[in-house]
Design a protein around this motif. Structure first.
Motif, short mmCIF file in Angstrom:
data_model
loop_
_atom_site.label_atom_id
_atom_site.label_comp_id
_atom_site.label_asym_id
_atom_site.label_seq_id
_atom_site.Cartn_x
_atom_site.Cartn_y
_atom_site.Cartn_z
N ILE A 179 1.13 -3.30 -19.33
CA ILE A 179 2.38 -3.62 -18.66
C ILE A 179 2.61 -2.62 -17.54
N PRO A 180 2.89 -3.07 -16.29
CA PRO A 180 3.13 -2.12 -15.20
C PRO A 180 4.45 -1.37 -15.43
N VAL A 181 4.39 -0.05 -15.36
CA VAL A 181 5.59 0.76 -15.64
C VAL A 181 5.95 1.72 -14.51
N ALA A 182 5.02 2.00 -13.61
CA ALA A 182 5.32 2.90 -12.50
C ALA A 182 4.37 2.60 -11.34
N GLY A 183 4.80 2.96 -10.14
CA GLY A 183 3.97 2.71 -8.99
C GLY A 183 4.20 3.74 -7.90
N LEU A 184 3.25 3.78 -6.99
CA LEU A 184 3.35 4.68 -5.85
C LEU A 184 2.91 3.94 -4.60
N SER A 185 3.77 3.96 -3.57
CA SER A 185 3.47 3.32 -2.29
C SER A 185 3.04 4.38 -1.28
N LEU A 186 1.95 4.11 -0.59
CA LEU A 186 1.53 4.95 0.53
C LEU A 186 1.58 4.08 1.79
N LEU A 187 2.28 4.57 2.82
CA LEU A 187 2.45 3.80 4.05
C LEU A 187 1.87 4.58 5.22
N ARG A 188 1.19 3.89 6.09
CA ARG A 188 0.54 4.50 7.25
C ARG A 188 1.21 4.06 8.56
N GLY A 189 1.42 5.05 9.45
CA GLY A 189 1.91 4.78 10.79
C GLY A 189 0.76 4.67 11.78
N ASN A 190 1.10 4.42 13.04
CA ASN A 190 0.07 4.26 14.08
C ASN A 190 -0.83 5.48 14.21
N ASN A 191 -0.27 6.67 13.97
CA ASN A 191 -1.06 7.89 14.14
C ASN A 191 -2.20 8.00 13.15
N LEU A 192 -2.06 7.39 11.97
CA LEU A 192 -3.11 7.45 10.95
C LEU A 192 -3.95 6.18 10.87
N GLY A 193 -3.38 5.07 11.28
CA GLY A 193 -4.11 3.80 11.24
C GLY A 193 -4.24 3.24 9.84
N ALA A 194 -4.97 2.14 9.72
CA ALA A 194 -5.12 1.45 8.44
C ALA A 194 -5.95 2.26 7.45
N PHE A 195 -5.75 2.00 6.17
CA PHE A 195 -6.54 2.65 5.13
C PHE A 195 -7.96 2.10 5.16
#
Length: 222
Positions: free
Chosen positions: A117-133
């Motif tokens: 069961i999913p109980v926790a999460g972490l979001s990582l977001l990238r801006g233009n300076n870092l580009g896509a993962f």
């Protein structure tokens, strides 16, 4: 499910720091996932409160990486492109416009499960300076997800014996029933048809020895 206390708060801070050191991110958020498969109790890193408020008030319902959609992928690390592929173009367009307004070009979600069961999460977001993962960066997040799950287990009290006897799906349904969720809501949250939901309920009642919802919740949680 685990209680959101000081240990979870400390875990969130450590995770935000550790994950962004291994895979750099412009913004990040750690959150708990409640029995309704909704993210809550956010801890933010670098994110302006206005962006977070706009997300909660106007965009979370079309987030292609919201917990229920991440769960549907079966993946521990879910990139934005995976979520977009599972949602209609209109909703995707609106959500991507929201991201672009805040100079976000890519997002990845890391989900921790407890007994399936999913109980926790972490979001990582990238801006233009870092580009896509990159694919290599996504791969580096997988072992970190395993460590996050171990940490979550360490913050969790022992489950009841009756709950231990249930499958992950049955435990998830039981938790939702405890919160008064209707069959129609169960179908929507779990992405199942109503007949399938009714079958799960009958199996759950039979396994626990309950004849109705009230009795089942009482036997499992009271």
């Amino acid at each position: 499910m685990f209680a959101y206390d000081r240990s979870i708060s400390a875990l969130g801070k450590h995770c935000l720091h550790a994950f962004s050191q291994v895979v750099p991110a412009s913004l990040a958020a750690f959150y708990r996932i409640n029995p309704h498969l909704q993210a809550c109790d956010f801890q933010l890193q670098g994110m302006h409160p206005r962006m977070h408020s706009a997300y909660l008030n106007h965009y979370r319902h079309i987030d292609p990486l919201k917990p229920s959609r991440c769960m549907a992928t079966g993946l521990p690390v879910v990139p934005l492109r995976e979520g977009l592929a599972r949602q209609d173009e209109k909703a995707n367009g609106e959500y991507q416009q929201f991201l672009l307004r805040h100079q976000v070009v890519d997002v990845v979600e890391v989900i921790a499960h407890l007994d399936g069961i999913p109980v926790a999460g972490l979001s990582l977001l990238r801006g233009n300076n870092l580009g896509a993962f990159s694919n290599a960066e996504l791969q580096r997040l997988i072992p970190l997800q395993g460590l996050l799950q171990l940490a979550i287990h360490g913050c969790t009290p022992a489950a009841s014996t009756q709950l231990d006897q249930l499958t992950p799906r049955e435990r998830q349904i039981a938790l939702l029933l405890r919160d008064g969720v209707s069959n129609k809501e169960l179908a929507r949250l779990l992405d199942l048809g109503l007949p399938t939901v009714k079958t799960h309920l009958l199996n759950l009642f039979r396994k626990v020895g309950a004849s109705n919802r009230t009795e089942l919740v009482s036997m499992l949680f009271l």
